[in-house]
Motif scaffolding. Structure first.
Motif, PDB file in Angstrom:
ATOM      1  N   CYS A  37       0.814  -1.212   0.000  1.00 25.75           N
ATOM      2  CA  CYS A  37       0.000   0.000   0.000  1.00 25.75           C
ATOM      3  C   CYS A  37       0.844   1.256   0.000  1.00 25.75           C
ATOM      4  N   HIS A  59       1.194  -5.402   6.283  1.00 28.69           N
ATOM      5  CA  HIS A  59       0.110  -5.190   7.254  1.00 28.69           C
ATOM      6  C   HIS A  59      -1.256  -5.507   6.658  1.00 28.69           C
ATOM      7  N   GLU A  60      -1.345  -5.688   5.331  1.00 26.48           N
ATOM      8  CA  GLU A  60      -2.618  -6.098   4.734  1.00 26.48           C
ATOM      9  C   GLU A  60      -2.393  -7.453   4.085  1.00 26.48           C
ATOM     10  N   GLU A 144      -8.134  -5.229   4.555  1.00 19.85           N
ATOM     11  CA  GLU A 144      -7.550  -4.097   5.307  1.00 19.85           C
ATOM     12  C   GLU A 144      -7.912  -2.751   4.667  1.00 19.85           C
TER      13      GLU A 144
HETATM   14 ZN   LIG Z   1      -2.245  -0.328   3.986  1.00 17.29          ZN
END
Ligand SMILES: [Zn+2]
Ligand SMILES: [Zn+2]
Length: 341
Positions: A37, A59-60, A144
């Motif tokens: 991201c 984190h996703e 996410e």
């Molecule tokens: Zn993200």
């Protein structure tokens, strides 16, 4: 197991490290897909103010449960899952009020503590989110960003009967627009500066009304698409001072302006309009657990369409190539996935 460590901006080293174990109240997950991201890109460029290196990113993601520690109920080996990447203190004012997502001591996996860019990763039971069997791993990894959409559209209050403008059409803007639709907004207009690929993706997600800000003023677009009804809620997902200014000029009096974008420069906000038009300008940071659950529900119901968002996948060993690809194709990239299989 394999692990990718960003040792300094722009440099990833692959290591072979011992496998972690699930302790009391913990779940061991085998990571399947990792979404890259915008904030990851900032970390790769050394432009994220709140990161220290070395750091394991990620984190996703989507995963399959590998093992469950003592004291965990309802989660079993083999289940498809994801989990919230937030580590919170539980003791500060916001945490005590239940607003742990704005914990005063918030740490986010992949930024302030290590993330999931490795074969196996441990999370805690309060953060685990089961995914339906029908989900693809790509859908799981998109929960996410979808949760950012779920959270911000919940922050905006009741959207029923209201017209919504979303400024910015990258992954977050797209998800916000789709979540606004899922929450019953009357009509939605999405835009970005240059048009092109990202608006085509929006169309594929059923967001029919869109325009490029380089071609048309927001005020004119609102007239064109919403007529006399005007716009009652605006989500800023672009971090663009100009979009912010144009939005403030055309939002209906009493409207709600939600800020998700990251502003590299401190924008000028017309406080005369904000005050006299009684605009509620509110921030939106990440999500709470219920937003994850809403996001799963929206994707499962087909209210949020994810397939058109995935532009390309790279194998784990080519993590750096993913960044290079994003750099070279920024206008034609939505979501890039790291495929751990
Ligand atoms: Zn993200
Ligand atoms: Zn806290």
């Amino acid at each position: 197991m394999r692990q990718a460590v960003m040792t300094e901006p722009g440099k990833i080293e692959f290591g072979d490290v011992p496998e972690p174990k699930a302790g009391e109240g913990e779940i061991l997950m085998r990571i399947k897909r990792i979404g890259v991201c915008g904030s990851d890109i900032h970390v790769n460029k050394g432009k994220h103010p709140l990161v220290t290196y070395p750091i394991v990113q990620g984190h996703e993601f989507s995963a399959v449960v590998e093992d469950v520690g003592p004291g965990v109920e309802g989660i079993e080996k083999g289940m498809k899952v994801t989990s919230r990447p937030q580590v919170v203190c539980g003791e500060c004012g916001p945490c005590k009020r239940g607003d742990y997502h704005v914990c005063q001591n918030l740490k986010v996996e992949g930024f302030q503590i290590n993330g999931c860019a490795q074969d196996l990763f441990v999370t805690t039971k309060e953060k685990i989110v089961p995914l339906p069997d029908s989900f693809t791993f790509e859908q799981g990894a998109l929960i996410e960003p979808a949760s950012c959409g779920a959270h911000s559209t919940r922050r905006a209050g009741n959207l029923k009967g209201k017209n919504v403008v979303v400024l910015g059409a990258a992954t977050i803007g797209n998800m916000v627009a789709q979540c606004a639709r899922a929450r019953g907004a009357k009509d939605i207009l999405i835009c970005n500066y240059s048009g092109g690929y990202k608006l085509e993706v929006a169309k594929k997600c059923g967001l029919e009304k869109s325009f490029a800000m380089k071609d048309m003023k927001l005020e004119d677009a609102v007239k064109k698409f919403f007529g006399d009804e005007g716009v009652q809620v605006i989500f800023e997902c672009a971090g663009s001072p100009d979009a912010l200014t144009q939005g403030l000029q055309c939002i209906e009096k009493g409207g709600t302006f939600v800020i998700l974008g990251v502003f590299e420069e401190n924008p000028v906000v017309d406080m005369a309009i904000l005050g006299e038009h009684e605009i509620s300008m509110i921030g939106s940071l990440m999500y709470k657990h219920e937003d994850y659950l809403d996001a799963v529900k929206f994707v499962e119901n087909g209210d949020v369409i994810t397939e058109p968002l995935v532009t390309k996948s790279f194998p784990f060993e080519q993590y750096m190539d993913a960044y290079k690809y994003i750099d070279e194709n920024s206008r034609n990239v939505m979501k890039i996935m790291i495929d751990m299989d």
